[in-house]
Scaffold this motif. Structure first.
Motif, PDB file in Angstrom:
ATOM      1  N   UNK A 363      46.594   6.049  46.478  1.00  0.00           N
ATOM      2  CA  UNK A 363      45.852   4.891  45.994  1.00  0.00           C
ATOM      3  C   UNK A 363      44.380   5.235  45.768  1.00  0.00           C
ATOM      4  N   UNK A 364      43.822   6.076  46.635  1.00  0.00           N
ATOM      5  CA  UNK A 364      42.407   6.435  46.468  1.00  0.00           C
ATOM      6  C   UNK A 364      42.215   7.291  45.215  1.00  0.00           C
ATOM      7  N   UNK A 365      43.203   8.105  44.878  1.00  0.00           N
ATOM      8  CA  UNK A 365      43.121   8.896  43.642  1.00  0.00           C
ATOM      9  C   UNK A 365      43.136   7.974  42.432  1.00  0.00           C
ATOM     10  N   UNK A 366      44.028   6.990  42.426  1.00  0.00           N
ATOM     11  CA  UNK A 366      44.087   6.053  41.307  1.00  0.00           C
ATOM     12  C   UNK A 366      42.770   5.307  41.162  1.00  0.00           C
ATOM     13  N   UNK A 367      42.231   4.813  42.267  1.00  0.00           N
ATOM     14  CA  UNK A 367      40.959   4.096  42.211  1.00  0.00           C
ATOM     15  C   UNK A 367      39.839   4.994  41.670  1.00  0.00           C
ATOM     16  N   UNK A 368      39.820   6.222  42.138  1.00  0.00           N
ATOM     17  CA  UNK A 368      38.781   7.146  41.690  1.00  0.00           C
ATOM     18  C   UNK A 368      38.864   7.424  40.204  1.00  0.00           C
ATOM     19  N   UNK A 370      40.128   5.397  37.938  1.00  0.00           N
ATOM     20  CA  UNK A 370      39.695   4.185  37.247  1.00  0.00           C
ATOM     21  C   UNK A 370      38.172   4.070  37.237  1.00  0.00           C
ATOM     22  N   UNK A 371      37.549   4.460  38.334  1.00  0.00           N
ATOM     23  CA  UNK A 371      36.082   4.451  38.384  1.00  0.00           C
ATOM     24  C   UNK A 371      35.495   5.467  37.411  1.00  0.00           C
ATOM     25  N   UNK A 372      36.143   6.626  37.284  1.00  0.00           N
ATOM     26  CA  UNK A 372      35.682   7.623  36.326  1.00  0.00           C
ATOM     27  C   UNK A 372      35.825   7.096  34.899  1.00  0.00           C
ATOM     28  N   UNK A 373      36.937   6.427  34.607  1.00  0.00           N
ATOM     29  CA  UNK A 373      37.134   5.849  33.278  1.00  0.00           C
ATOM     30  C   UNK A 373      36.056   4.817  32.967  1.00  0.00           C
ATOM     31  N   UNK A 374      35.693   4.026  33.962  1.00  0.00           N
ATOM     32  CA  UNK A 374      34.637   3.038  33.760  1.00  0.00           C
ATOM     33  C   UNK A 374      33.284   3.714  33.556  1.00  0.00           C
ATOM     34  N   UNK A 375      33.030   4.776  34.320  1.00  0.00           N
ATOM     35  CA  UNK A 375      31.747   5.499  34.193  1.00  0.00           C
ATOM     36  C   UNK A 375      31.613   6.135  32.816  1.00  0.00           C
ATOM     37  N   UNK A 376      32.727   6.603  32.251  1.00  0.00           N
ATOM     38  CA  UNK A 376      32.723   7.204  30.913  1.00  0.00           C
ATOM     39  C   UNK A 376      32.875   6.153  29.806  1.00  0.00           C
ATOM     40  N   UNK A 377      32.971   4.871  30.183  1.00  0.00           N
ATOM     41  CA  UNK A 377      33.090   3.762  29.228  1.00  0.00           C
ATOM     42  C   UNK A 377      34.291   3.960  28.297  1.00  0.00           C
ATOM     43  N   UNK A 378      35.411   4.360  28.855  1.00  0.00           N
ATOM     44  CA  UNK A 378      36.583   4.679  28.038  1.00  0.00           C
ATOM     45  C   UNK A 378      37.280   3.450  27.474  1.00  0.00           C
ATOM     46  N   UNK A 379      36.964   2.268  27.971  1.00  0.00           N
ATOM     47  CA  UNK A 379      37.578   1.051  27.438  1.00  0.00           C
ATOM     48  C   UNK A 379      36.777   0.459  26.278  1.00  0.00           C
ATOM     49  N   UNK A 380      35.710   1.139  25.840  1.00  0.00           N
ATOM     50  CA  UNK A 380      34.929   0.647  24.711  1.00  0.00           C
ATOM     51  C   UNK A 380      35.842   0.425  23.515  1.00  0.00           C
ATOM     52  N   UNK A 381      35.789  -0.783  22.943  1.00  0.00           N
ATOM     53  CA  UNK A 381      36.739  -1.186  21.905  1.00  0.00           C
ATOM     54  C   UNK A 381      36.160  -0.968  20.511  1.00  0.00           C
ATOM     55  N   UNK A 382      36.873  -0.177  19.702  1.00  0.00           N
ATOM     56  CA  UNK A 382      36.504   0.020  18.300  1.00  0.00           C
ATOM     57  C   UNK A 382      37.171  -1.004  17.392  1.00  0.00           C
ATOM     58  N   UNK A 383      38.387  -1.392  17.720  1.00  0.00           N
ATOM     59  CA  UNK A 383      39.135  -2.320  16.896  1.00  0.00           C
ATOM     60  C   UNK A 383      40.539  -2.469  17.445  1.00  0.00           C
TER      61      UNK A 383
END
Length: 619
Positions: A363-368, A370-383
């Motif tokens: 679980x800690x790996x999954x959380x980490x 997800x935090x990395x994805x947020x730090x890299x702004x990977x959910x930024x929406x193009x369309x």
């Protein structure tokens, strides 16, 4: 037709050397778990579970390869993505449970990876300027108890990536990261450049059950590596004195790992060198690179498997009965299984539930992540894409082909932005294999952009080529002889999900549809026929085949509607320059083209194309 499908890991009947790592206690997820974790816990669509338990032997192996940054799994709902929806935290919990099962059965279990951790998703490639590819994502891979790992070609394209592995990743494996034929040039203690192995040439160790193992880590004859890295040909490696000394003492088994296909490559060179000294010693091989599920036996006492790509497959080589092979010349019984990488698979084989499967460590790996994805702004929406665009499930050209969308629509649109040459007719040529994954219906994010086209290649052009000559370029480049030469020269390709043998007819397809549980009950996914015994039954979950269509190696934009003598621009990816110049000079004699005729066409990079197109057309 023979379809070899790409997975990311294979449970291989080998063994594990240690008990669960500290802090890896089993606990159910509580009601306060992160919302995303809860949503991942229950797949959004029903998944077909495996249809039989795994077969354990006395030496067992769980295998991953070509993970390419897919550490949060496949998060889209288009088929067959949900079958690969587990993340690295789920995989970690699975490994913990499997290690406990191995202890209970009193057998060995090893965890092995065959390379290519870099280049593939935003987790590996979405780093800010000044950072190094996969430096952050690899920190999570280090948290798994790998017994053996090796290097892939994607660790070698940039010296910074190789050096980062050498300094920050390899030491963590404490002699178990193997690079038998790969060196890096670094400064020694005297400040002088010195070529040294990236990892260890080989290792010898004893498993928990006392089995003596000798291991090497080999990459194929790769020539696309960066300066200050060296790849030795496999045929030369086996002649080295260190290799002779490494294999001189007979172990209980040779466990050979490498970023090299188990079929049609150089593993026989290594096997034959070992067999010249130890004709009967068991040999287990774990390969990679071609992104497929595959298995080969080199003789009756050896087996090699390959476990796909992109965290789609977990390879299990379970059931190597080495004790029964002692003091005789009998063939060894090996079993292998290709597991779909999802929680339904994991819970089935570990006899757990959603409440009992997760470990704190997982679980800690999954959380980490997800935090990395947020730090890299990977959910930024193009369309938002209104449909799936696939690399091989739809014919090219067609409305459902990603290659068609990219070269006919997206590239012309993006390159025209703020371009003073936009009014000049052109033809644009790219290598279709640079597209690495499907573009699937729904949100198109920064992560999707990096997943589909991670390479920051630039676009160049040659001006004033007559349309009649320019239109002959693509057919000339797609001639079989030219393509094969390019493959040999670059020794690198992005492999499609399937390999098809057109010498077969439809009988096999009818045969697999008659298997218990197949047909209407089974969902779309991998259907594998490899070259080992029981070839049609290595998949852990029964599926119905997805369609597959060939795509040309090179593709071009729609030619301009002009006369044959009209001068146009020939636009192409930067690494195609020399090839296009050579073909232009063979097609006409009025001008001898050189690299001096090549100029930059646009500051827009290949990795930016789809994001620009989505912003402009999908909002």
């Amino acid at each position: 037709m023979i379809f070899k499908l790409t997975p990311a890991a294979i449970l291989l009947g080998l063994a594990l050397r240690s008990t669960a790592c500290a802090g890896d206690h089993l606990h159910a997820r509580d009601g306060h778990a992160h919302q995303h974790l809860e949503s991942r816990e229950y797949p959004q669509v029903p998944l077909t579970p495996p249809y039989r338990p795994l077969v354990w032997g006395d030496l067992n192996v769980i295998h991953t390869t070509d993970t390419h940054g897919w550490l949060l799994g496949h998060q889209k709902t288009s088929w067959a993505e949900p079958y690969y929806s587990g993340d690295l935290g789920d995989f970690s919990s699975f490994v913990t449970h499997m290690k406990q099962i191995a202890l209970h059965k009193d057998v060995d279990l090893l965890l092995i990876d065959s390379g290519d951790l870099h280049d593939g998703t935003g987790l590996s490639d979405g780093y800010p300027p000044g950072d190094v590819d996969a430096h952050e994502s690899n920190k999570f891979i280090k948290r798994l108890p790998y017994d053996l790992m090796t290097i892939g070609n994607h660790e070698l394209y940039g010296y910074a990536d190789t050096y980062d592995m050498y300094t920050n990743f390899v030491p963590h494996l404490a002699g178990r990261y193997l690079t038998s034929n790969v060196n890096i040039t670094v400064f020694n203690s005297d400040g002088k450049p010195e070529s040294v192995p990236v990892g260890n040439r080989y290792t010898k160790f004893t498993t928990r059950k006392g089995r003596r193992i000798t291991s090497l880590g080999v990459i194929f004859d790769f020539t696309g590596n960066d300066v200050n890295t060296t790849v030795q040909a496999v045929g030369d490696m086996v002649k080295e004195q260190w290799f002779v000394e490494a294999i001189a003492e007979e172990p209980d088994a040779f466990v050979l790992i490498g970023h090299m296909p188990v079929s049609n490559d150089s593993w026989p060179t290594v096997v034959n060198a070992v067999r010249a000294v130890h004709p009967l010693t068991p040999i287990l091989i774990f390969g990679g690179h071609t992104h497929i599920r595959d298995c080969t036996q080199y003789d009756g006492r050896s087996m090699g498997i390959e476990s796909g790509r992109y965290m789609e497959t977990i390879g299990a080589k379970l059931g190597a009965d080495l004790d029964a092979a002692k003091h005789n010349r009998d063939n060894i019984t090996f079993t292998r299984r290709y597991l779909d990488q999802n929680r339904v698979t994991y819970e089935y084989h570990t006899r757990t539930s959603n409440r009992s499967f997760d470990t704190d460590h997982g679980r800690s790996i999954t959380r980490g992540l997800e935090e990395l994805a947020a730090r890299f702004n990977l959910s930024y929406l193009y369309g938002t894409a209104q449909q799936d665009y696939t690399l091989s499930y739809n014919p090219y050209p067609s409305n459902g082909s990603l290659v068609s969308l990219f070269i006919e629509d997206a590239v012309p649109y993006a390159l025209a932005i703020n371009n003073t040459r936009d009014s000049i007719p052109n033809i644009i040529i790219i290598d279709s294999w640079a597209l690495r994954f499907d573009l699937l219906k729904g949100s198109f994010t920064k992560n999707d952009q990096l997943t589909i086209m991670p390479y920051q290649d630039s676009f160049l052009y040659i001006a004033n080529v007559t349309s009649g000559i320019a239109n002959q370029l693509l057919p000339a480049m797609n001639k079989p002889a030219a393509i094969q030469q390019r493959k040999r020269d670059e020794t690198q390709a992005v492999f499609s999900s399937h390999e098809i043998d057109d010498t077969q007819d439809s009988a096999w397809l009818e045969e697999i549809d008659d298997r218990p549980g197949a047909g209407g009950q089974a969902s779309f996914g991998y259907v594998t026929r490899d070259s080992c015994p029981d070839a049609d039954n290595a998949d852990d979950t029964l599926h119905t085949l997805l369609p597959n269509y060939d795509v040309p190696f090179y593709v071009g934009s729609i030619p301009p509607n002009v006369t044959a003598d009209t001068p146009i621009d020939v636009v192409f990816l930067n690494f195609l320059g020399k090839e296009i110049i050579g073909i232009l000079n063979s097609l006409q004699k009025d001008k001898t083209y050189t690299m001096h005729d090549v100029s930059s066409y646009s500051p827009t990079l290949a990795s930016d194309i789809l994001g620009l197109y989505a912003q402009g057309m999908w909002n």
